[in-house]
Write a protein that holds these residues in place. Structure first.
Motif, PDB file in Angstrom:
ATOM      1  N   LYS A 166      11.481   2.364  -1.937  1.00  0.00           N
ATOM      2  CA  LYS A 166      10.417   1.561  -1.325  1.00  0.00           C
ATOM      3  C   LYS A 166      10.210   0.243  -2.078  1.00  0.00           C
ATOM      4  O   LYS A 166      10.031  -0.814  -1.471  1.00  0.00           O
ATOM      5  CB  LYS A 166       9.082   2.309  -1.402  1.00  0.00           C
ATOM      6  CG  LYS A 166       8.789   3.252  -0.291  1.00  0.00           C
ATOM      7  CD  LYS A 166       8.047   2.591   0.866  1.00  0.00           C
ATOM      8  CE  LYS A 166       7.915   3.594   1.997  1.00  0.00           C
ATOM      9  NZ  LYS A 166       8.415   3.115   3.264  1.00  0.00           N
ATOM     10  N   LYS A 191       0.690   6.667  -6.650  1.00  0.00           N
ATOM     11  CA  LYS A 191      -0.499   7.447  -6.989  1.00  0.00           C
ATOM     12  C   LYS A 191      -0.204   8.950  -6.977  1.00  0.00           C
ATOM     13  O   LYS A 191      -0.890   9.721  -7.651  1.00  0.00           O
ATOM     14  CB  LYS A 191      -1.658   7.105  -6.054  1.00  0.00           C
ATOM     15  CG  LYS A 191      -2.187   5.684  -6.245  1.00  0.00           C
ATOM     16  CD  LYS A 191      -2.683   5.417  -7.668  1.00  0.00           C
ATOM     17  CE  LYS A 191      -3.268   4.023  -7.811  1.00  0.00           C
ATOM     18  NZ  LYS A 191      -3.697   3.750  -9.208  1.00  0.00           N
ATOM     19  N   LYS A 221       0.827  -1.202   0.000  1.00  0.00           N
ATOM     20  CA  LYS A 221       0.000   0.000   0.000  1.00  0.00           C
ATOM     21  C   LYS A 221       0.865   1.258   0.000  1.00  0.00           C
ATOM     22  O   LYS A 221       0.554   2.232  -0.697  1.00  0.00           O
ATOM     23  CB  LYS A 221      -0.907  -0.008   1.236  1.00  0.00           C
ATOM     24  CG  LYS A 221      -1.888   1.126   1.247  1.00  0.00           C
ATOM     25  CD  LYS A 221      -2.925   0.951   2.343  1.00  0.00           C
ATOM     26  CE  LYS A 221      -3.919   2.105   2.283  1.00  0.00           C
ATOM     27  NZ  LYS A 221      -5.000   1.937   3.236  1.00  0.00           N
ATOM     28  N   GLU A 222       1.955   1.230   0.743  1.00  0.00           N
ATOM     29  CA  GLU A 222       2.836   2.403   0.758  1.00  0.00           C
ATOM     30  C   GLU A 222       3.423   2.660  -0.632  1.00  0.00           C
ATOM     31  O   GLU A 222       3.498   3.797  -1.098  1.00  0.00           O
ATOM     32  CB  GLU A 222       3.965   2.212   1.776  1.00  0.00           C
ATOM     33  CG  GLU A 222       3.458   2.257   3.214  1.00  0.00           C
ATOM     34  CD  GLU A 222       4.588   2.243   4.236  1.00  0.00           C
ATOM     35  OE1 GLU A 222       5.765   2.399   3.840  1.00  0.00           O
ATOM     36  OE2 GLU A 222       4.287   2.072   5.424  1.00  0.00           O
ATOM     37  N   TYR A 263      12.076  13.562  -8.253  1.00  0.00           N
ATOM     38  CA  TYR A 263      12.398  13.361  -6.845  1.00  0.00           C
ATOM     39  C   TYR A 263      11.605  12.192  -6.267  1.00  0.00           C
ATOM     40  O   TYR A 263      12.143  11.299  -5.610  1.00  0.00           O
ATOM     41  CB  TYR A 263      12.137  14.644  -6.051  1.00  0.00           C
ATOM     42  CG  TYR A 263      12.265  14.438  -4.564  1.00  0.00           C
ATOM     43  CD1 TYR A 263      13.506  14.109  -4.008  1.00  0.00           C
ATOM     44  CD2 TYR A 263      11.171  14.515  -3.721  1.00  0.00           C
ATOM     45  CE1 TYR A 263      13.632  13.883  -2.645  1.00  0.00           C
ATOM     46  CE2 TYR A 263      11.293  14.293  -2.358  1.00  0.00           C
ATOM     47  CZ  TYR A 263      12.530  13.973  -1.825  1.00  0.00           C
ATOM     48  OH  TYR A 263      12.662  13.726  -0.495  1.00  0.00           O
ATOM     49  N   LEU A 264      10.308  12.181  -6.543  1.00  0.00           N
ATOM     50  CA  LEU A 264       9.467  11.129  -5.960  1.00  0.00           C
ATOM     51  C   LEU A 264       9.821   9.752  -6.517  1.00  0.00           C
ATOM     52  O   LEU A 264       9.690   8.741  -5.820  1.00  0.00           O
ATOM     53  CB  LEU A 264       7.978  11.430  -6.201  1.00  0.00           C
ATOM     54  CG  LEU A 264       7.047  10.856  -5.125  1.00  0.00           C
ATOM     55  CD1 LEU A 264       7.295  11.544  -3.790  1.00  0.00           C
ATOM     56  CD2 LEU A 264       5.588  11.009  -5.505  1.00  0.00           C
ATOM     57  N   LEU A 318       0.644   4.089  -2.739  1.00  0.00           N
ATOM     58  CA  LEU A 318       0.316   5.487  -2.416  1.00  0.00           C
ATOM     59  C   LEU A 318       1.339   6.439  -3.023  1.00  0.00           C
ATOM     60  O   LEU A 318       0.995   7.477  -3.589  1.00  0.00           O
ATOM     61  CB  LEU A 318       0.214   5.673  -0.897  1.00  0.00           C
ATOM     62  CG  LEU A 318      -1.026   5.057  -0.227  1.00  0.00           C
ATOM     63  CD1 LEU A 318      -0.896   5.064   1.295  1.00  0.00           C
ATOM     64  CD2 LEU A 318      -2.309   5.785  -0.633  1.00  0.00           C
ATOM     65  N   LEU A 319       2.629   6.069  -2.935  1.00  0.00           N
ATOM     66  CA  LEU A 319       3.662   6.904  -3.571  1.00  0.00           C
ATOM     67  C   LEU A 319       3.429   6.961  -5.080  1.00  0.00           C
ATOM     68  O   LEU A 319       3.516   8.023  -5.698  1.00  0.00           O
ATOM     69  CB  LEU A 319       5.059   6.341  -3.298  1.00  0.00           C
ATOM     70  CG  LEU A 319       5.765   6.797  -2.039  1.00  0.00           C
ATOM     71  CD1 LEU A 319       7.155   6.166  -1.973  1.00  0.00           C
ATOM     72  CD2 LEU A 319       5.903   8.326  -1.996  1.00  0.00           C
ATOM     73  N   LEU A 378      12.215   8.077  -4.237  1.00  0.00           N
ATOM     74  CA  LEU A 378      11.586   7.498  -3.045  1.00  0.00           C
ATOM     75  C   LEU A 378      10.847   6.210  -3.408  1.00  0.00           C
ATOM     76  O   LEU A 378      10.874   5.225  -2.668  1.00  0.00           O
ATOM     77  CB  LEU A 378      10.580   8.490  -2.429  1.00  0.00           C
ATOM     78  CG  LEU A 378      11.106   9.838  -1.951  1.00  0.00           C
ATOM     79  CD1 LEU A 378       9.995  10.600  -1.215  1.00  0.00           C
ATOM     80  CD2 LEU A 378      12.303   9.665  -1.022  1.00  0.00           C
TER      81      LEU A 378
END
Lengths: 492, 492
Positions: B53, B18, B11-12, B45-46, B15-16, B49
């Motif tokens: 993950k 999305k 889920k994490e 940038y995202l 969510l990132l 991350l």
């Protein structure tokens, strides 16, 4: 730590924050009803990542090291601002921060529903939670401030304590209340200068042109619709504001365009190199409001502004208004219920109502349950009118649902700063003549030069001193209101 | 690791991801020109991350542990899908992944400009970089697949190798090419049944009604404008698609609405409990396209669909079309340049052109520089027409600018699956009668039950077998095309 490294860390924090901004923007302008919970869930998750970045111990060490070094004015301001943010956030435990963010991600919809259904009960428990956390967080951050409410004020407007604000509002109240009484006794009642409805799509088209006319750059900006007009940005080349088009009062959107356009031009004018630094935004909320109110009131409510474009307005809306009637109507003063629709004279009274109520709430003199009752009393006291429903009373503003207690005074401070800036501008140029010639660019350039480009490098007083050798001085504002309304209502 | 913990990690990651979806959506529909670079920077940038993950070693260990356990069908599918994603991504070094994401964050604008200015040179170098990275990444992931291109295909459509696709396209080509020749020789030329332009705002209003008519839920969805229609989602309660309104060909938007609406209803129909799991989307790109093409072609190009709403259409657009003329026009077959505007019969030929070119590119038989030349040759070979400009040729599709090589065959596979689903549906209900009675809900319920609700838990063949006891079988599609065009052009 090198400054370069600090800027890199600051940029990462900012980039994460801008994803939150984007999600909020989407929730206000686009998200379907069914998708609200999903966006809230996304934001709650990201707020955890944001907290971790913003309270990284390496950041603390770097900020402490850099605080002792000789830095440029810009870099020193960045370090100072980042240190303030760090200290404020690091004092809040992560679980409390995230719980509160989760509440905030839902609260705006709950408030909107309560307002729509005119039912304070629906919002009460959420508001209690918000007040609980805001007080708790303010408590963590209370250092030299005298009261919890001073901590709240300090977030938005450094240096403007309750002591200073009491003085400012005292001065205003002493001038405005008797003047409003005289106006009410004058028997003059300026009527609405048009009839019928103006289609929202037609308004939207005209208002985009108007935004460009005043200087908002649509190649670096967006204008959309939302329930309440607001301005936000992802960076100085991507500034966004919203409007709301009421078909039976087209002037509402006109002044929202000019107001939000003022905020937007501020953000578009901040030096590009400041993007994603701690000094990227406006100098303070008051200075930000000074720009929006400068355009909305000092520019947008003047005959010189409308004269060259009035025929266009009439044509676009298929109307046949007389300029003088329009000017009288958009400048009329009358006690009314809704802050955002209030005229220039009664507007500060709406602010004082909120200022007094928020102080009482933060001093535990009243409870959340008592808010509707206290609200109605204050409206009676300041404006002399009865509040027929909570939707038009205590539920009218969005701010409390976002935890923004202590923000309202910035609106009045901004109005005062706007008058002060106009005085400085008039020493350098014939503002009316420029407006008559549609030379809005020259006005924008003055504001860019003295205010916008600097972002938040300087404080409010530093900016004002650099511009005109004088600190914040509300007398300009008081004089302006007295002069304007004495003429408009033939007083004395 | 417990399954619960894996779901939390998944889920994490979702969510990132999305937030990246939201940023893309904004770039396609809202971001001003000046803000493109800023959004690109945010996404770059995202993506870092996200990579961290998605390649977390704890995730790998958990997936390996859970792979050996007895799990529910749903959980086993989630573990399998997550393991595939993990393996694919973990093989790519982080710096290469991020460099490539940065290229992709800019490439779509570069392609759009090249297309707008009809200048392949502007896009060439970026496309070279994209091909370079796609080949490199496919190389990392080449295990049992025979060729790099099979790796590409496998991403979008498991089990559909070049071997299987050669057979599928061979069957299609053998039927379509002679039939198109006969149609061209028939002398029948169905004319456009209306003249003049239909205002984009008027079209937008009607198309929203049309979307709701077919069953797209606007309380859990958004429809906006963009250069090219597409569908995306943040979760099953927030599904979004776009349209483009050409004033001189209103039918384009009608079929985009029905097509994207088909994708959208798929996403809205996935069981809510699958949100943010690895099986949240469609079963495959082919199955996704089967839903859009089912609605667009099998429903939307039928007289039974238009009969009950044709008067509304005429009224909304202030036209006086005859239904038969309209039906003939929207179903006519003719060789044309643009894939998205191609009719049902020639559409697969456009796919075959791309399929052959992509294979040549991934086998190093041609270079990026040679693409325009090879493109034009293939169009001549398959469709018998000359390509007047790269904008209408090699630059027409968005896919390559996003690195989506190997995707195009899904469109043809989807068309074939759609015909197969229609055969199954017709065993249970009188589809024409339902359309005549505006009973689109019953059709939607069948698709929800057999396809949508399951998300990606089952493979394409599993879904088809569960529905009708038969695996993928393109014969339904071939028979459908033969029958339809034989009647329409009075062949044989």
């Amino acid at each position: 730590m090198e400054m370069k490294e600090l800027l890199e860390m600051g940029k990462e924090i900012s980039l994460l924050g801008k994803f939150m901004t984007l999600a909020s923007w989407d929730m206000e302008t686009e998200t379907p009803e069914g998708g609200m919970a999903g966006l809230g869930e996304m934001m709650e998750y990201l707020s955890g990542l944001y907290y971790a970045k913003a309270t990284d111990p390496a950041l603390k060490a770097g900020l402490e090291e850099l605080s002792t070094q000789e830095l440029s004015v810009r870099d020193a301001a960045i370090v100072r601002k980042m240190k303030e943010s760090f200290d404020r956030m690091a004092k809040i435990p992560q679980d409390e921060y995230m719980t509160y963010q989760a509440i905030l991600s839902r609260s705006q919809n709950i408030w909107a529903k309560a307002k729509r259904e005119n039912n304070f009960e629906l919002f009460k428990d959420t508001l209690k939670e918000i007040v609980y956390y805001e007080k708790k967080f303010a408590g963590y951050n209370q250092t030299t401030e005298k009261s919890l409410y001073d901590v709240m004020l300090n977030q938005f407007e450094k240096g403007f304590t309750t002591e200073k604000l009491d003085e400012f509002f005292g001065l205003l109240k002493a001038e405005i209340v008797p003047m409003l009484k005289k106006i009410q006794e004058s028997g003059i009642d300026y009527k609405k200068p048009y009839e019928g409805k103006i289609d929202a799509d037609v308004q939207e088209k005209y208002n985009k042109k108007l935004a460009e006319y005043i200087g908002f750059d649509l190649s670096r900006g967006v204008i959309k619709r939302s329930e309440h007009p607001f301005t936000t940005n992802l960076n100085s080349d991507d500034v966004r504001f919203t409007n709301h088009y009421y078909e039976d009062k087209m002037e509402s959107a006109l002044f929202s365009t000019i107001h939000e356009g003022g905020h937007g031009m501020y953000e578009q004018g901040v030096a590009k190199e400041l993007d994603h630094t701690a000094v990227a935004g406006g100098a303070s909320m008051g200075v930000h409001e000074s720009q929006s109110r400068f355009y909305e009131n000092l520019v947008g409510r003047s005959a010189s502004f409308w004269t060259p474009i009035f025929a266009d307005l009439n044509k676009a809306y298929n109307l046949n208004m007389n300029l003088e009637d329009f000017m009288n109507y958009i400048n009329r003063a009358e006690a009314s219920l809704i802050r955002t629709e209030a005229d220039e004279l009664t507007y500060p009274l709406h602010i004082m109502i909120r200022y007094e109520i928020e102080q009482m709430l933060f001093k535990d003199e009243i409870t959340v349950e008592q808010l509707p009752e206290v609200w109605n009393q204050k409206v009676k006291e300041f404006l002399g009118i009865d509040v027929p429903s909570d939707a038009q009373g205590v539920l009218q503003d969005v701010h409390w649902s976002g935890g923004m207690f202590g923000y309202f005074p910035s609106y009045a401070i901004g109005s005062a700063i706007a008058s002060q800036i106009m005085a400085a501008m008039k020493k350098e140029m014939d503002v009316d003549q420029l407006l008559l010639q549609s030379e809005l660019k020259t006005i924008g350039a003055f504001l860019d030069h003295h205010i916008h480009q600097h972002g938040a490098i300087y404080t409010t007083d530093e900016l004002l001193n650099m511009m005109m050798g004088e600190s914040f001085n509300p007398q300009y504002y008081v004089d302006y209101l007295k002069d304007k309304y004495t003429k408009l209502y033939h007083l004395n």
